[in-house]
Design an enzyme around this catalytic site. Structure first.
Site, short mmCIF file in Angstrom:
data_model
loop_
_atom_site.label_atom_id
_atom_site.label_comp_id
_atom_site.label_asym_id
_atom_site.label_seq_id
_atom_site.Cartn_x
_atom_site.Cartn_y
_atom_site.Cartn_z
N GLN A 109 0.89 -1.18 0.00
CA GLN A 109 0.00 0.00 0.00
C GLN A 109 0.92 1.22 0.00
O GLN A 109 1.12 1.89 1.01
CB GLN A 109 -0.92 -0.04 1.23
CG GLN A 109 -1.90 1.12 1.35
CD GLN A 109 -3.10 1.04 0.42
OE1 GLN A 109 -3.43 -0.03 -0.08
NE2 GLN A 109 -3.74 2.17 0.14
N HIS A 144 8.90 -3.84 -2.38
CA HIS A 144 7.95 -4.04 -3.50
C HIS A 144 8.13 -2.95 -4.56
O HIS A 144 8.10 -3.23 -5.76
CB HIS A 144 6.52 -4.06 -2.95
CG HIS A 144 5.52 -4.40 -3.98
ND1 HIS A 144 5.57 -5.59 -4.69
CD2 HIS A 144 4.46 -3.73 -4.45
CE1 HIS A 144 4.57 -5.61 -5.56
NE2 HIS A 144 3.89 -4.50 -5.43
N ASP A 155 4.38 -11.66 -13.98
CA ASP A 155 3.76 -10.43 -14.49
C ASP A 155 4.85 -9.46 -14.93
O ASP A 155 6.04 -9.68 -14.65
CB ASP A 155 2.81 -9.78 -13.46
CG ASP A 155 3.50 -9.50 -12.13
OD1 ASP A 155 4.70 -9.11 -12.16
OD2 ASP A 155 2.87 -9.66 -11.09
N LYS A 206 -0.50 -10.66 -16.28
CA LYS A 206 -1.38 -10.96 -15.14
C LYS A 206 -2.33 -9.80 -14.91
O LYS A 206 -1.93 -8.65 -14.96
CB LYS A 206 -0.53 -11.20 -13.89
CG LYS A 206 -1.34 -11.40 -12.62
CD LYS A 206 -0.44 -11.69 -11.42
CE LYS A 206 -0.21 -10.46 -10.57
NZ LYS A 206 0.61 -10.70 -9.39
N ASP A 254 9.36 -14.22 -8.32
CA ASP A 254 8.55 -13.05 -7.93
C ASP A 254 9.14 -12.48 -6.63
O ASP A 254 9.94 -13.14 -5.97
CB ASP A 254 7.09 -13.47 -7.73
CG ASP A 254 6.12 -12.34 -8.02
OD1 ASP A 254 6.55 -11.18 -8.14
OD2 ASP A 254 4.90 -12.61 -8.13
N THR A 302 -0.98 -15.30 -1.31
CA THR A 302 -2.01 -16.35 -1.36
C THR A 302 -1.56 -17.51 -2.25
O THR A 302 -2.16 -18.58 -2.23
CB THR A 302 -3.33 -15.82 -1.94
OG1 THR A 302 -3.09 -15.43 -3.31
CG2 THR A 302 -3.84 -14.62 -1.17
N GLY A 303 -0.55 -17.28 -3.07
CA GLY A 303 -0.05 -18.32 -3.98
C GLY A 303 -0.82 -18.38 -5.29
O GLY A 303 -0.47 -19.15 -6.19
C1 R5P Z 1 2.44 -8.30 -6.86
O1 R5P Z 1 2.64 -7.32 -7.54
C2 R5P Z 1 3.53 -9.12 -6.28
O2 R5P Z 1 4.72 -8.98 -7.01
C3 R5P Z 1 3.16 -10.59 -6.19
O3 R5P Z 1 2.95 -11.07 -7.52
C4 R5P Z 1 1.92 -10.79 -5.39
O4 R5P Z 1 2.04 -10.16 -4.16
C5 R5P Z 1 1.63 -12.27 -5.19
O5 R5P Z 1 0.43 -12.39 -4.51
P1 R5P Z 1 -0.36 -13.76 -4.47
O6 R5P Z 1 0.58 -14.84 -4.03
O7 R5P Z 1 -1.46 -13.50 -3.47
O8 R5P Z 1 -0.92 -14.01 -5.84
#
Ligand code: R5P
Length: 294
Positions: A100, A132, A169, A192, A218, A223-224
């Site tokens: 955020q 991030h 992504d 993505k 990544d 959450t995966g």
């Molecule tokens: C998003 O921009 C991050 O780089 C990750 O791709 C994201 O946090 C992964 O989240 P989740 O495992 O919930 O899909």
């Protein structure tokens, strides 16, 4: 690897990163501070520093995730400051709330800024790993630095004979490119679309993955869902093995089961968040950054 610091320092390992703090202490050949940590019956945290640190430099290692670890960090900083430390360096292996990083809707808190400002209160320097977004470093009101786990992860992947690196992504494309360059293989990225916090859509795209050992890279696995959808797409396109690797393994709920159900061959993360998947350490990247600012 061992590092030679110009100034001796004590290292305070928070409750979230005991292994990493121990690793850092070994590499830097500096002592760990003796402390007492406990929780009161109402679950409030208590910290007491047992060593005399007046006039000494102290390095606090504590991941700011989940919420209660942030409170722990603020109390540790208060204790160290009050005990007369000369310089306090805060190592935030994972900077929680960093996603955020702006107001997406009017009226929202800029959470990364709020947390950074509070941590800055009793810190002279901050170091974090793979934030991030890099611009969040500016939210600290003291000098803040980042280091990258890419080379540490790439070293591990070389042993796995990876011949294709994929970003799930476009945001992770640079990370995939750097990793592929270190491994000396091809890379690509997927499209993505995030529908909401728990749902992502991966748009199918022809990849050169048939018969290959693929690593999807990544910064965070939460959450995966991002990784699970990407693995399915790769296996559909004939990848031989698919490994997933991230710096910050949050592994919320049943995320690891989800990855295995998607036919993932191995899950790898660093020790910024200590889990069963922490197969590589960010101690070297932190130690190298410390030397630059020492
Ligand atoms: C998003 O921009 C991050 O780089 C990750 O791709 C994201 O946090 C992964 O989240 P989740 O495992 O919930 O899909």
């Amino acid at each position: 690897m061992e590092y030679l610091l110009c100034h001796p320092m004590y290292i305070l390992g928070g409750t979230s990163t005991k292994n990493l703090a121990g690793n850092l202490a070994n590499r830097l050949r500096q002592p760990l501070l003796r402390t007492i940590y406990k929780r009161f019956p109402d679950d409030e945290f208590y910290v007491r520093i047992l060593d005399n640190i007046t006039g000494k430099d102290v390095l606090i290692v504590q991941t700011a995730y989940p919420d209660q670890k942030i409170v722990e960090l603020l109390l540790m900083q208060d204790a160290i400051y009050d005990a007369g430390a000369k310089k306090i360096t805060v190592i935030l292996p994972y900077f929680g709330y960093s996603r955020q990083d702006k107001k997406f809707e009017e009226g929202e808190a800029i959470s990364a800024r709020a947390i950074a400002q509070h941590i800055s209160l009793h810190a002279d320097h901050v170091i974090t790993v793979d934030p991030h977004k890099e611009h969040i470093l500016k939210f600290f009101t003291v000098p803040a630095y980042s280091c990258s786990a890419v080379s540490t992860i790439a070293r591990y992947l070389i042993e796995k004979n990876i011949d294709f690196v994929l970003a799930p992504d476009e945001g992770a494309k640079e990370r995939a490119k750097e990793t592929a360059e270190l491994i000396n293989c091809e890379y690509d990225y997927l499209e993505k679309t995030r529908i909401n916090g728990t749902t992502v859509k991966i748009t199918p795209k022809k990849l050169d993955a048939r018969g290959k050992n693929v690593a999807i890279i990544d910064d965070i696995i939460s959450t995966g869902n991002t990784m699970a959808n990407s693995i399915k797409e790769l296996k559909k396109q004939g990848a031989k093995t698919v490994l997933v690797a991230c710096t910050h393994g949050l592994f919320i709920g049943d995320s690891s089961e989800k990855l295995l159900a998607a036919d993932c061959d191995e899950i790898i993360s660093t020790d910024t968040i200590e889990t069963d998947f922490s197969k590589v350490s960010v101690a070297d990247c932190i130690a190298a950054t410390l030397l630059k600012i020492d």
